[in-house]
Design a protein around this motif. Structure first.
Motif, PDB file in Angstrom:
ATOM      1  N   SER A 136      20.743   3.900  11.170  1.00 35.13           N
ATOM      2  CA  SER A 136      21.254   4.989  10.333  1.00 35.13           C
ATOM      3  C   SER A 136      20.638   6.315  10.754  1.00 35.13           C
ATOM      4  O   SER A 136      19.620   6.353  11.425  1.00 35.13           O
ATOM      5  CB  SER A 136      20.945   4.732   8.856  1.00 35.13           C
ATOM      6  N   GLN A 137      21.245   7.390  10.352  1.00 30.76           N
ATOM      7  CA  GLN A 137      20.719   8.723  10.654  1.00 30.76           C
ATOM      8  C   GLN A 137      19.831   9.236   9.516  1.00 30.76           C
ATOM      9  O   GLN A 137      19.273  10.309   9.603  1.00 30.76           O
ATOM     10  CB  GLN A 137      21.878   9.701  10.894  1.00 30.76           C
ATOM     11  N   THR A 138      19.737   8.478   8.440  1.00 29.32           N
ATOM     12  CA  THR A 138      18.948   8.884   7.291  1.00 29.32           C
ATOM     13  C   THR A 138      17.510   8.419   7.462  1.00 29.32           C
ATOM     14  O   THR A 138      17.259   7.255   7.727  1.00 29.32           O
ATOM     15  CB  THR A 138      19.543   8.259   6.006  1.00 29.32           C
ATOM     16  N   ARG A 139      16.584   9.331   7.305  1.00 32.85           N
ATOM     17  CA  ARG A 139      15.165   9.008   7.454  1.00 32.85           C
ATOM     18  C   ARG A 139      14.482   9.079   6.103  1.00 32.85           C
ATOM     19  O   ARG A 139      14.917   9.779   5.203  1.00 32.85           O
ATOM     20  CB  ARG A 139      14.492   9.952   8.433  1.00 32.85           C
ATOM     21  N   THR A 140      13.402   8.366   5.980  1.00 33.85           N
ATOM     22  CA  THR A 140      12.585   8.412   4.783  1.00 33.85           C
ATOM     23  C   THR A 140      11.125   8.290   5.203  1.00 33.85           C
ATOM     24  O   THR A 140      10.830   7.995   6.353  1.00 33.85           O
ATOM     25  CB  THR A 140      12.972   7.304   3.780  1.00 33.85           C
ATOM     26  N   ALA A 141      10.250   8.518   4.258  1.00 37.71           N
ATOM     27  CA  ALA A 141       8.822   8.457   4.552  1.00 37.71           C
ATOM     28  C   ALA A 141       8.097   7.726   3.435  1.00 37.71           C
ATOM     29  O   ALA A 141       8.575   7.661   2.299  1.00 37.71           O
ATOM     30  CB  ALA A 141       8.267   9.867   4.719  1.00 37.71           C
ATOM     31  N   TYR A 142       6.944   7.198   3.803  1.00 40.18           N
ATOM     32  CA  TYR A 142       6.089   6.501   2.849  1.00 40.18           C
ATOM     33  C   TYR A 142       4.675   7.016   3.019  1.00 40.18           C
ATOM     34  O   TYR A 142       4.219   7.272   4.131  1.00 40.18           O
ATOM     35  CB  TYR A 142       6.097   4.987   3.117  1.00 40.18           C
TER      36      TYR A 142
ATOM     37  N   LEU B  62       0.830  -1.211   0.000  1.00 42.22           N
ATOM     38  CA  LEU B  62       0.000   0.000   0.000  1.00 42.22           C
ATOM     39  C   LEU B  62       0.862   1.257   0.000  1.00 42.22           C
ATOM     40  O   LEU B  62       0.339   2.363  -0.051  1.00 42.22           O
ATOM     41  CB  LEU B  62      -0.900   0.024   1.247  1.00 42.22           C
ATOM     42  N   GLY B  63       2.183   1.090   0.072  1.00 39.56           N
ATOM     43  CA  GLY B  63       3.096   2.220   0.262  1.00 39.56           C
ATOM     44  C   GLY B  63       3.644   2.812  -1.016  1.00 39.56           C
ATOM     45  O   GLY B  63       3.878   2.127  -2.002  1.00 39.56           O
ATOM     46  N   ILE B  64       3.834   4.127  -0.961  1.00 35.93           N
ATOM     47  CA  ILE B  64       4.482   4.883  -2.023  1.00 35.93           C
ATOM     48  C   ILE B  64       5.662   5.586  -1.364  1.00 35.93           C
ATOM     49  O   ILE B  64       5.473   6.359  -0.420  1.00 35.93           O
ATOM     50  CB  ILE B  64       3.528   5.936  -2.626  1.00 35.93           C
ATOM     51  N   SER B  65       6.861   5.317  -1.838  1.00 33.80           N
ATOM     52  CA  SER B  65       8.045   5.927  -1.245  1.00 33.80           C
ATOM     53  C   SER B  65       8.091   7.425  -1.538  1.00 33.80           C
ATOM     54  O   SER B  65       7.867   7.856  -2.668  1.00 33.80           O
ATOM     55  CB  SER B  65       9.310   5.265  -1.791  1.00 33.80           C
ATOM     56  N   LEU B  66       8.363   8.201  -0.511  1.00 28.79           N
ATOM     57  CA  LEU B  66       8.495   9.652  -0.650  1.00 28.79           C
ATOM     58  C   LEU B  66       9.957  10.062  -0.551  1.00 28.79           C
ATOM     59  O   LEU B  66      10.272  11.229  -0.336  1.00 28.79           O
ATOM     60  CB  LEU B  66       7.673  10.366   0.430  1.00 28.79           C
ATOM     61  N   ARG B  67      10.840   9.107  -0.736  1.00 28.58           N
ATOM     62  CA  ARG B  67      12.271   9.326  -0.546  1.00 28.58           C
ATOM     63  C   ARG B  67      12.825  10.438  -1.436  1.00 28.58           C
ATOM     64  O   ARG B  67      13.656  11.224  -1.012  1.00 28.58           O
ATOM     65  CB  ARG B  67      13.014   8.020  -0.809  1.00 28.58           C
ATOM     66  N   LYS B  68      12.374  10.515  -2.673  1.00 25.82           N
ATOM     67  CA  LYS B  68      12.905  11.512  -3.607  1.00 25.82           C
ATOM     68  C   LYS B  68      12.033  12.758  -3.705  1.00 25.82           C
ATOM     69  O   LYS B  68      12.308  13.647  -4.492  1.00 25.82           O
ATOM     70  CB  LYS B  68      13.082  10.881  -4.984  1.00 25.82           C
ATOM     71  N   ILE B  69      10.994  12.809  -2.900  1.00 26.88           N
ATOM     72  CA  ILE B  69      10.096  13.962  -2.886  1.00 26.88           C
ATOM     73  C   ILE B  69      10.495  14.865  -1.727  1.00 26.88           C
ATOM     74  O   ILE B  69      10.637  14.387  -0.601  1.00 26.88           O
ATOM     75  CB  ILE B  69       8.629  13.509  -2.763  1.00 26.88           C
ATOM     76  N   PRO B  70      10.677  16.160  -1.970  1.00 26.16           N
ATOM     77  CA  PRO B  70      11.070  17.075  -0.883  1.00 26.16           C
ATOM     78  C   PRO B  70      10.055  17.051   0.265  1.00 26.16           C
ATOM     79  O   PRO B  70       8.847  16.938   0.041  1.00 26.16           O
ATOM     80  CB  PRO B  70      11.087  18.449  -1.551  1.00 26.16           C
ATOM     81  N   LEU B  71      10.551  17.162   1.474  1.00 22.34           N
ATOM     82  CA  LEU B  71       9.706  17.145   2.666  1.00 22.34           C
ATOM     83  C   LEU B  71       8.608  18.200   2.588  1.00 22.34           C
ATOM     84  O   LEU B  71       7.485  17.973   3.031  1.00 22.34           O
ATOM     85  CB  LEU B  71      10.562  17.355   3.921  1.00 22.34           C
TER      86      LEU B  71
END
Length: 144
Positions: free
Chosen positions: A126-132, A52-61
């Motif tokens: 890791s210190q890197t965060r991402t969102a979905y 059900l997820g869409i990665s927001l990794r490359k989308i600006p916060l």
């Protein structure tokens, strides 16, 4: 904490074979903290239905809110995470995204209408965060 909302979140976004156990643990005061602590591992252990997820990794916060609203997110959200007071709280969508992003562990934000925001570390430690963005288009069947 709102148990009805948390039951809905579990039904909408967690894999079917884990739902009963997660609901049980969220309702028990002695199990709740460890259950929320495992939210950090949800993505890695496949508790969440990431289909059900869409990665927001490359989308600006700064664009995350607009995308959530596009999918039908409401102005008020429910946050579920280890660093949230009592494990669950309500906040406006802007504030909820900010809290989820700076939260120490993973945070699941339910935005209504089958839309959720899940922020976590990319790799454990890791210190890197991402969102979905999680979107369950069949959310109406879970609403009582």
């Amino acid at each position: 904490m709102k148990l009805d909302t948390e039951d809905l979140i579990v039904n909408l976004f967690f894999r079917k074979n884990f739902r009963k156990r997660i609901k049980y643990e969220l309702k028990r005061e002695d199990k709740r903290r460890s259950c929320l602590d495992r939210l950090e591992l949800c993505y890695y252990n496949k508790y969440l239905d990431m289909d059900l997820g869409i990665s927001l990794r490359k989308i600006p916060l700064s664009d995350h809110k607009d995308l959530l609203v596009k999918y039908g997110a409401e102005k008020s959200c429910y946050l579920l995470g280890i660093d949230i007071e009592d494990g669950g709280a309500e906040a406006a969508i802007d504030e909820a995204i900010e809290i989820a992003w700076r939260n120490q562990g993973a945070c699941l934000v339910y935005c209504g209408n089958g839309v959720a925001y899940f922020a976590t570390e990319i790799y454990l430690g890791s210190q890197t965060r991402t969102a979905y963005l999680l979107y369950n288009k069949n959310y109406l069947q879970f609403i009582k």
